[in-house]
Structures are given as C-alpha cells and as structure tokens.
Design a protein around this motif. Structure first.
Motif, PDB file in Angstrom:
ATOM      1  N   ALA A 208       0.843  -1.197   0.000  1.00 15.37           N
ATOM      2  CA  ALA A 208       0.000   0.000   0.000  1.00 15.37           C
ATOM      3  C   ALA A 208       0.879   1.249   0.000  1.00 15.37           C
ATOM      4  O   ALA A 208       2.087   1.191   0.259  1.00 15.37           O
ATOM      5  N   ARG A 209       0.255   2.380  -0.270  1.00 18.54           N
ATOM      6  CA  ARG A 209       1.003   3.638  -0.322  1.00 18.54           C
ATOM      7  C   ARG A 209       1.672   3.934   1.030  1.00 18.54           C
ATOM      8  O   ARG A 209       2.801   4.427   1.087  1.00 18.54           O
ATOM      9  N   ASP A 210       0.967   3.654   2.121  1.00 15.94           N
ATOM     10  CA  ASP A 210       1.517   3.844   3.464  1.00 15.94           C
ATOM     11  C   ASP A 210       1.808   2.468   4.065  1.00 15.94           C
ATOM     12  O   ASP A 210       0.898   1.661   4.253  1.00 15.94           O
ATOM     13  N   LEU A 211       3.065   2.205   4.351  1.00 15.01           N
ATOM     14  CA  LEU A 211       3.449   0.913   4.908  1.00 15.01           C
ATOM     15  C   LEU A 211       2.823   0.714   6.285  1.00 15.01           C
ATOM     16  O   LEU A 211       2.764   1.656   7.091  1.00 15.01           O
ATOM     17  N   TRP A 234      10.057  -8.283  10.416  1.00 16.36           N
ATOM     18  CA  TRP A 234       9.543  -7.067   9.805  1.00 16.36           C
ATOM     19  C   TRP A 234      10.636  -6.045   9.452  1.00 16.36           C
ATOM     20  O   TRP A 234      10.614  -5.487   8.340  1.00 16.36           O
ATOM     21  N   PRO A 235      11.609  -5.772  10.318  1.00 20.10           N
ATOM     22  CA  PRO A 235      12.644  -4.804   9.925  1.00 20.10           C
ATOM     23  C   PRO A 235      13.402  -5.219   8.671  1.00 20.10           C
ATOM     24  O   PRO A 235      13.809  -4.366   7.869  1.00 20.10           O
ATOM     25  N   LEU A 236      13.607  -6.519   8.489  1.00 18.95           N
ATOM     26  CA  LEU A 236      14.301  -7.004   7.300  1.00 18.95           C
ATOM     27  C   LEU A 236      13.414  -6.858   6.062  1.00 18.95           C
ATOM     28  O   LEU A 236      13.888  -6.490   4.981  1.00 18.95           O
ATOM     29  N   ASN A 237      12.118  -7.153   6.216  1.00 17.36           N
ATOM     30  CA  ASN A 237      11.195  -6.998   5.092  1.00 17.36           C
ATOM     31  C   ASN A 237      11.021  -5.532   4.716  1.00 17.36           C
ATOM     32  O   ASN A 237      10.851  -5.193   3.546  1.00 17.36           O
ATOM     33  N   LEU A 238      11.077  -4.687   5.701  1.00 17.75           N
ATOM     34  CA  LEU A 238      10.870  -3.256   5.480  1.00 17.75           C
ATOM     35  C   LEU A 238      11.926  -2.676   4.534  1.00 17.75           C
ATOM     36  O   LEU A 238      11.628  -1.784   3.729  1.00 17.75           O
ATOM     37  N   ILE A 239      13.134  -3.184   4.595  1.00 11.55           N
ATOM     38  CA  ILE A 239      14.195  -2.696   3.714  1.00 11.55           C
ATOM     39  C   ILE A 239      13.803  -2.895   2.251  1.00 11.55           C
ATOM     40  O   ILE A 239      13.908  -1.984   1.423  1.00 11.55           O
ATOM     41  N   HIS A 240      13.327  -4.090   1.921  1.00 10.26           N
ATOM     42  CA  HIS A 240      12.922  -4.398   0.546  1.00 10.26           C
ATOM     43  C   HIS A 240      11.683  -3.606   0.145  1.00 10.26           C
ATOM     44  O   HIS A 240      11.584  -3.114  -0.991  1.00 10.26           O
ATOM     45  N   LEU A 241      10.735  -3.503   1.060  1.00 12.70           N
ATOM     46  CA  LEU A 241       9.478  -2.827   0.746  1.00 12.70           C
ATOM     47  C   LEU A 241       9.694  -1.340   0.460  1.00 12.70           C
ATOM     48  O   LEU A 241       9.036  -0.769  -0.420  1.00 12.70           O
ATOM     49  N   ARG A 242      10.594  -0.723   1.170  1.00 10.25           N
ATOM     50  CA  ARG A 242      10.893   0.689   0.921  1.00 10.25           C
ATOM     51  C   ARG A 242      11.539   0.874  -0.451  1.00 10.25           C
ATOM     52  O   ARG A 242      11.256   1.838  -1.158  1.00 10.25           O
ATOM     53  N   ARG A 243      12.386  -0.058  -0.835  1.00 13.23           N
ATOM     54  CA  ARG A 243      12.996   0.017  -2.167  1.00 13.23           C
ATOM     55  C   ARG A 243      11.934  -0.113  -3.259  1.00 13.23           C
ATOM     56  O   ARG A 243      11.967   0.589  -4.265  1.00 13.23           O
ATOM     57  N   PHE A 244      10.986  -1.028  -3.044  1.00 15.93           N
ATOM     58  CA  PHE A 244       9.918  -1.198  -4.028  1.00 15.93           C
ATOM     59  C   PHE A 244       9.041   0.052  -4.107  1.00 15.93           C
ATOM     60  O   PHE A 244       8.646   0.478  -5.199  1.00 15.93           O
ATOM     61  N   ALA A 245       8.727   0.639  -2.961  1.00 14.19           N
ATOM     62  CA  ALA A 245       7.922   1.858  -2.952  1.00 14.19           C
ATOM     63  C   ALA A 245       8.622   2.977  -3.710  1.00 14.19           C
ATOM     64  O   ALA A 245       7.989   3.748  -4.445  1.00 14.19           O
ATOM     65  N   GLU A 246       9.929   3.061  -3.554  1.00 15.94           N
ATOM     66  CA  GLU A 246      10.695   4.077  -4.285  1.00 15.94           C
ATOM     67  C   GLU A 246      10.639   3.825  -5.788  1.00 15.94           C
ATOM     68  O   GLU A 246      10.500   4.757  -6.589  1.00 15.94           O
ATOM     69  N   LEU A 247      10.733   2.565  -6.177  1.00 18.37           N
ATOM     70  CA  LEU A 247      10.629   2.211  -7.602  1.00 18.37           C
ATOM     71  C   LEU A 247       9.290   2.659  -8.164  1.00 18.37           C
ATOM     72  O   LEU A 247       9.220   3.257  -9.249  1.00 18.37           O
ATOM     73  N   ALA A 248       8.214   2.348  -7.448  1.00 22.69           N
ATOM     74  CA  ALA A 248       6.882   2.725  -7.918  1.00 22.69           C
ATOM     75  C   ALA A 248       6.766   4.241  -8.060  1.00 22.69           C
ATOM     76  O   ALA A 248       6.260   4.744  -9.079  1.00 22.69           O
ATOM     77  N   ARG A 249       7.238   4.966  -7.061  1.00 29.63           N
ATOM     78  CA  ARG A 249       7.158   6.428  -7.123  1.00 29.63           C
ATOM     79  C   ARG A 249       7.995   6.993  -8.274  1.00 29.63           C
ATOM     80  O   ARG A 249       7.602   7.956  -8.923  1.00 29.63           O
ATOM     81  N   ASP A 250       9.152   6.363  -8.551  1.00 26.83           N
ATOM     82  CA  ASP A 250       9.990   6.810  -9.658  1.00 26.83           C
ATOM     83  C   ASP A 250       9.265   6.688 -10.994  1.00 26.83           C
ATOM     84  O   ASP A 250       9.566   7.429 -11.939  1.00 26.83           O
ATOM     85  N   HIS A 251       8.323   5.750 -11.063  1.00 27.43           N
ATOM     86  CA  HIS A 251       7.543   5.561 -12.287  1.00 27.43           C
ATOM     87  C   HIS A 251       6.198   6.282 -12.228  1.00 27.43           C
ATOM     88  O   HIS A 251       5.342   6.086 -13.093  1.00 27.43           O
TER      89      HIS A 251
END
Length: 327
Positions: A208-211, A234-251
């Motif tokens: 989602a837009r807000d984790l 969760w802290p380990l998953n959060l690293i990947h999820l933030r990268r994905f969110a950045e990818l989506a925003r870049d597009h």
C-alpha cells in the motif's frame, strides 16, 4: 476495466475483484457504511466480481452484501466459500451434509437463490477430493451454484478434481512476497482452464502507499499472528518494501498499482483479488489493471524483490494447517 474470463466457460469479469474479509474487521475496526459505499463505487470502476465467505465475521460479511445485491444482482458475479468450521476439534468439514447446510445458510444471508462461484475454502484432509467434487456438482445441478472453485489447494488436488468435473477457479495467495503458486498452481490452472484468483495481491497492505506498522495492529488484526510482521522479520522486510515503494514512485505510480499490475502480468488467467473497504485504495488497485509494465520494469522489480525474498513464513502454525503444502 481490463476483462478476464472466470474459468474456461465462465463469464468475463474485471481483472481486479473485491474481497470482503476487511468488511468485518479482519485487519482492524470496520464501518458498515464505508463498506457499502466502497461496493457502490467499485462497481462503477468496473469491479464486478465480489468474493466473500461464510467464515468472514461468522457470516456477517455475507449479510452485509444483501442490500447491495438486492439492487445490483444482475451486474455482479458473486463468489462465496464454505468448509471452515468454528469447531476446534474439526476445523475443516467438506462433508455433503455440512456443505449443504453451509450453502443454504449463505443463500439466506445474502438473500439470493444462486451463487455464481462456490469454493471449498479449505480442503478437509483425508476426504477424497473426488467426493467433494461430486457434492459440488450436485449443487450445480440443483441450480444453487454456477461454477466450482477450490481454495489453497495443491496442484495434484486440482488435477484430481478436474478429472471429475470442471474447476472454474483456484484461489491462492499470490503476490510479490508470496509466489508459491508459481511452483505448480499457476501452470495447473492454465492446463485445466481455471482462473487463478490471486488473493492478497497487495501483500496484506505491505504494498500500500503507506506501509503498515505492526505496533499498531490490534488484537483482532490477523497480521499480528503472521511471522512476516514480527519483531525479527519485519525490519528485514521493510528494507525491501521501501525500495519497491521508491521504484513505484519513480515511475509515477503507487506501490499497490504496480503490485497488482505485476500479478496480472504473470499470466492471462490471473485475476487479482485485493480486499479493501477504502475506495481510495481500490482506485489504486483498479489502476493496476490499466498499467502495462515493460519487460525492463518487470526485470527491475525482480531485482528488488526476487522470488523468495520475504523473511518469515506467510502463516503462523495455526493458520498454516489449512492450505495444502506441495513443495
């Protein structure tokens, strides 16, 4: 909205469907009026496939649908499920007697005389799937259901079931952080002419837009008991999820839209089934059906979220008892 076929001989439906488990507080408090407004708005977006179950809120989700269905039944492809009980000594029951009782109760709660797609929500271990299919085929011959669906099954179960009668849909969790269906269910559905109805394609809110913040999960939030949200994973998953969110925003897209688009890009028989009572969220989900990802974008997503990236199993011990293991 992009249309996809619900089974080999089934109707065309929106590529994005709407699940109703959230309507009864599975992820926190729910408001009935908000849920009804979401239903109305989703229909105008082209989301005409509604999915519920007799176990969601102990039948309350089905009851909530009744007034909406009274107004729009001819525009809706309706799915429900049975087979999960409230009996701790027998959590799953696929007997003819139980399923007949469950079906009649669902029809009463939703105030309809026919369910377009009826699933076995969880398979009862030890009961031959051939016997279960015969029961469902009788329901179909009685005119009380249209098509047959199976949920959280192994590819071998689908093969056996399809030898008895047509299976229109298999419902499995499938998303960028739960890719097990790629090990046989996705392919089996194609072979047997079934749609793969991918539930939780937004990863229970992680795309989602807000984790989400697991510290905010209430006692009735299903995610509180899922290992991927615990203090270790969760802290380990959060690293990947933030990268994905950045990818989506870049597009220029929301993470949810990209996650839905990814699921739909996996195969033409995939239908995405997010659950939400928020029309703002469902607009983002619906956007995913219009978003065509390039191969370069898909490759980029795969670099950030490769198969098996998620830390922790998707279910804890109790919830893992129902889905069939096959690898």
């Amino acid at each position: 909205m992009l249309q996809r076929q619900l089974g080999r001989d089934g109707p065309m439906v929106g590529a994005v469907a709407l699940g109703t488990m959230n309507f009864v507080g599975a992820y926190g408090p729910a408001d009935r009026d908000d849920s009804l407004r979401c239903l109305e708005d989703c229909l105008e977006l082209g989301i005409n496939h509604l999915d519920t179950s007799d176990v969601y809120g102990a039948g309350r989700a089905e009851e909530l649908l009744a007034p909406f269905l009274k107004r729009h039944r001819d525009r809706i492809v309706l799915a429900s499920k049975c087979g999960i009980t409230r009996n701790p000594d027998r959590p799953f029951d696929n007997s003819t007697a139980y399923m007949q009782q469950a079906l009649e109760a669902s029809l009463r709660r939703m105030q309809v005389d026919h369910i377009d797609l009826y699933y076995v929500h969880r398979r009862e271990a030890g009961r031959p799937i051939e016997e279960v299919m015969e029961t469902l085929l009788r329901f179909r011959d009685q005119g009380k259901i249209g098509a047959i669906g199976l949920s959280e099954i192994a590819p071998a179960t689908l093969e056996r079931a399809a030898a008895v009668g047509p299976v229109a849909a298999v419902q499995s969790e499938y998303s960028l952080w739960s890719r097990q269906p790629e090990l046989g269910v996705l392919q089996g559905c194609q072979t047997h002419g079934a749609a793969l109805v991918a539930f939780s394609p937004v990863g229970r809110g992680v795309f989602a837009r807000d984790l989400p913040d697991p510290a905010d999960f209430g006692p009735d939030d299903l995610r509180a008991g899922m290992p991927r949200f615990d203090a270790e994973n969760w802290p380990l998953n959060l690293i990947h999820l933030r990268r994905f969110a950045e990818l989506a925003r870049d597009h220029g897209e929301s993470p949810a839209s990209v996650a839905i688009a990814w699921a739909l890009a996996r195969a033409p028989h995939v239908i995405a089934l997010p659950g939400s009572r928020s029309i703002a969220h469902m607009r983002e989900n619906a956007r995913g059906a219009a978003l065509l990802l390039t191969q370069a974008q898909l490759d980029e997503i795969d670099r950030i979220l490769p198969a098996g990236w998620a830390h922790g199993p998707r279910y804890g011990e109790k919830m893992s008892r129902g889905p069939e293991a096959y690898c």
